[in-house]
Scaffold this motif. Structure first.
Motif, PDB file in Angstrom:
ATOM      1  N   LEU A 136       0.834  -1.194   0.000  1.00  0.00           N
ATOM      2  CA  LEU A 136       0.000   0.000   0.000  1.00  0.00           C
ATOM      3  C   LEU A 136       0.871   1.248   0.000  1.00  0.00           C
ATOM      4  N   ASP A 167      -6.487   2.559  -0.506  1.00  0.00           N
ATOM      5  CA  ASP A 167      -5.519   2.532  -1.588  1.00  0.00           C
ATOM      6  C   ASP A 167      -6.140   3.180  -2.828  1.00  0.00           C
ATOM      7  N   GLN A 185      -8.771  -2.213  -0.476  1.00  0.00           N
ATOM      8  CA  GLN A 185      -7.773  -2.362   0.580  1.00  0.00           C
ATOM      9  C   GLN A 185      -7.327  -0.992   1.067  1.00  0.00           C
ATOM     10  N   TRP A 187      -5.559   1.313   4.850  1.00  0.00           N
ATOM     11  CA  TRP A 187      -5.095   1.408   6.226  1.00  0.00           C
ATOM     12  C   TRP A 187      -6.283   1.696   7.142  1.00  0.00           C
ATOM     13  N   ARG A 240      -3.358  -2.954   8.244  1.00  0.00           N
ATOM     14  CA  ARG A 240      -3.574  -3.047   6.799  1.00  0.00           C
ATOM     15  C   ARG A 240      -4.682  -4.064   6.558  1.00  0.00           C
TER      16      ARG A 240
END
Length: 280
Positions: A136, A167, A185, A187, A240
């Motif tokens: 990422l 992302d 995806q 954080w 993540r």
């Protein structure tokens, strides 16, 4: 003397023992955890997990937990009933049931859970894995929820509780250009800075926007069943998170999740069956 302010998550899963018998608790589902037509499924699983952890003091951590969502939960009081099925040396197993009172005064079951609990701190050992954490961009180069489409925020109040950075490669759907790869995806951490722990991982497993957004299918995707396997206690810091799907058929899809902590360890995996959003 000042009183410490608890995280909104801790308030959201708080339980009070109910008089009259062991294993029954009262809680309050806050409106801030809503998504679509009900309370987020991960938050509900964390409430049930909290109740079961209170029943297994020697085994505080969920190792494997599965929940079946029977009806949509609403903000307001909730009752959790638990039953210890088996207590062992390394694992204990129990069930939990979340219920609410409807407008007619009837008790309606919202969620039924079966789980095994242990001690993740005692399970540290050699790791053999071929899994790799997602690559990422740094959090400050990802897309925060302040850039989310207004219609998403309107149906997902819980996003205001999160510091979620997606992302850029997986948010084309926000611009009307979904990749149709079925993958989102990014954080994750809580907006109030609370460090992650095993109960929070149950929420995180259902925290990202539904992967159906990336298939060009916006809208509420209610969970039918959610199973989470916890592999380790996460270290403080960012998580993540990857959500993906490989199959949508008959109006339902599976959503797989992996959660990695800041040390680069895979700390949780999950799979859920959800109903695909209905066409507008």
């Amino acid at each position: 003397m000042t009183t410490a302010i608890r995280s909104e998550f801790d308030q959201g899963i708080a339980l009070t023992p109910r008089p009259g018998g062991p294993g029954r608790y009262d809680g309050e589902l806050g409106a801030g955890w809503q998504i679509g037509g009900g309370i987020n499924g991960g938050l509900l699983l964390a409430v049930a997990g909290h109740a079961l952890s209170l029943q297994h003091p020697g085994h505080p951590d969920p190792m494997s937990i599965s929940g079946y969502y029977l009806s949509a939960s609403r903000p307001g009081p909730v009752t959790v009933g638990t039953e210890v099925i088996r207590g062992g040396r390394s694992l204990s197993t129990g069930t939990a049931s979340l219920s609410q009172t409807d407008e007619q005064g009837r008790s309606v079951e919202r969620l039924r859970v079966l789980a095994s609990f242990g001690d993740l701190g005692a399970a540290e050992g050699e790791v053999h894995t071929s899994a790799e954490p997602p690559r990422l961009p740094p959090p400050d180069q990802c897309i925060g929820m302040e850039h989310a489409p207004p219609q998403l925020i309107e149906q997902a109040a819980l996003l205001e509780r999160f510091d979620l950075r997606l992302d850029p490669a997986t948010v084309g759907w926000a611009l009307g250009q979904p990749s149709r790869n079925g993958r989102i995806q990014g954080w994750f951490r809580l907006a109030d800075g609370r460090d992650p722990d095993p109960l929070l991982l149950l929420l995180v497993a259902d925290a990202l926007p539904p992967v159906t957004f990336d298939l060009g299918m916006p809208g509420w995707a209610p969970t039918v069943e959610l199973t989470v396997h916890l592999r380790a206690r996460p270290v403080p810091g960012w998580l993540r998170v990857v959500h993906s799907t490989r199959n949508l058929a008959g109006g339902y899809f599976e959503e797989d999740a992996e959660i990695w902590d800041e040390s680069g360890r895979l700390v949780a995996q999950s799979r859920q069956l959800a109903r695909a959003p209905r066409p507008a």
